[in-house]
Design an enzyme around this catalytic site. Structure first.
Site, PDB file in Angstrom:
ATOM      1  N   LYS A  54       1.226 -72.611 -32.734  1.00  0.00           N
ATOM      2  CA  LYS A  54       2.231 -71.555 -32.566  1.00  0.00           C
ATOM      3  C   LYS A  54       3.577 -72.184 -32.228  1.00  0.00           C
ATOM      4  CE  LYS A  54      -1.307 -68.285 -31.193  1.00  0.00           C
ATOM      5  NZ  LYS A  54      -2.095 -67.662 -30.142  1.00  0.00           N
ATOM      6  N   GLN A  98      -2.722 -66.749 -23.919  1.00  0.00           N
ATOM      7  CA  GLN A  98      -3.773 -67.269 -24.801  1.00  0.00           C
ATOM      8  C   GLN A  98      -5.158 -66.972 -24.204  1.00  0.00           C
ATOM      9  OE1 GLN A  98      -3.074 -68.841 -27.836  1.00  0.00           O
ATOM     10  NE2 GLN A  98      -5.278 -68.681 -28.136  1.00  0.00           N
ATOM     11  N   ASP A 123       1.371 -59.721 -29.410  1.00  0.00           N
ATOM     12  CA  ASP A 123      -0.005 -59.632 -29.907  1.00  0.00           C
ATOM     13  C   ASP A 123      -0.345 -58.198 -30.306  1.00  0.00           C
ATOM     14  OD1 ASP A 123      -1.291 -62.069 -30.113  1.00  0.00           O
ATOM     15  OD2 ASP A 123      -1.836 -62.151 -27.991  1.00  0.00           O
TER      16      ASP A 123
END
Ligand code: NAD
Length: 287
Positions: A54, A98, A123
């Protein structure tokens, strides 16, 4: 006739180029790059690889990226305090934590994720964004299903009026996929572990999405000839061998289009995250 193979690399590249262009426009307009903060708690090796990927994508596209590594033994309160700081930081437009979380805080996952301000929730997991998706309001949408829709569009596969079947009803993939397909006027059925006569239903699908987590689960006899088959599954069957949920070799002989694993949907997820960071900044600047 063998199916058209939908290569994730090609579509992910297009999505990334587009995000990079928009990031440059935002830098020009506001004198500040879109900013992503990724919090990683502990040393999970797979998570570290995901976070590195990422970060690398952000760097390539002119998106500023901050990785916040917190010790394995961090408490819920410490993590919530970091999220609060980032919620208040005007240079950060997207925040993600995460997963998985270490065991002492794993039970608080929902509370932790819900602490992220909805406008920074790149997200798309926050209940506010879930609600916006369901009601059709503008919001941030989970990256993997959003990436699947963008790929279908770029591949010229129509959705309007088509029969779509999603196998899997998770909050991350199956349910948002259902809403995205519905919003595009497909007639959608969601199947899951309690579905009776699964193959009978999947054989009706013009678009079949597999998000189950079981290698080679979807076999050729479950697929309508000419269907577009999107394999979201990522199953690690050996240290260096990934496999999808679809029996690729068999199904490609029946389907009209199919995504491979690896090299399919997985690549779109990071690309869509980049799109979401840009979109989050755009929405925050217009608010
Ligand atoms: P999950 O375990 O939360 O959900 C799996 C779903 O499959 C459940 O809803 C369950 O009802 C359904 N299911 C299980 N057995 C079934 C059966 N026998 N018949 C019909 N349905 C059945 O998983 P998830 O988070 O949605 O992930 C699914 C897969 O997608 C996993 O392999 C995961 O690694 C992968 N994934 C990939 C990406 C990506 O970037 N490509 C992102 C997220 C998840």
């Amino acid at each position: 006739m063998a199916a058209r193979i939908l290569e994730g690399k090609v579509y992910a590249q297009k999505l990334k180029e587009d995000a990079g262009k928009k990031a440059a426009e935002l830098r020009e307009k506001y004198g500040m790059a879109p900013g992503l903060a990724v919090i990683i708690v502990g040393e999970n090796p797979a998570s570290q690889v995901y976070v590195r990927n990422k970060h690398k994508s952000c760097e390539e596209l002119g998106i500023s990226s901050e990785v916040i590594s917190m010790p394995e033994e961090s408490t819920k309160e410490e993590l919530l305090a970091r999220i609060d700081d980032l919620n208040g930081d005007t240079k950060i437009h997207g925040i993600l934590v995460q997963l998985p979380l270490p065991k002492q805080i794993a039970a608080y996952e929902a509370e932790i994720l819900n602490r992220i301000a909805p406008e920074k929730d790149v997200d798309g997991f926050h209940p506010v964004n879930v609600g916006r998706l369901v009601t059709g309001e503008a919001g941030l949408v989970p990256c993997t299903p959003a990436g699947c829709i963008r790929m279908l569009d770029m591949a010229g596969i129509p959705l309007d009026g088509k029969r779509a079947v999603v196998i899997g009803r998770s909050n991350i993939v199956g349910k948002p996929m259902f809403h995205l397909l519905l919003a595009r006027h497909a007639t959608v059925t969601v199947c899951h572990s309690h579905t009776a006569n699964l193959a009978e239903i999947t054989r009706e699908a013009d678009i079949l999405v597999a998000a189950i987590g079981k290698p080679n689960f979807v076999t050729a006899d479950m697929v309508k000839p000419g269907a577009a088959v999107i394999d979201v599954g990522i199953n690690r069957i050996a240290p260096k061998k990934l496999m999808g949920d679809v029996d690729f070799e068999q199904v490609k002989e029946v389907a009209g289009a199919i995504t491979p694993v690896p090299g399919g949907v997985g690549l779109l997820t990071v690309a869509m995250l980049m799109q979401n960071v840009v979109k989050a900044m755009e929405m925050q600047m217009q608010a």
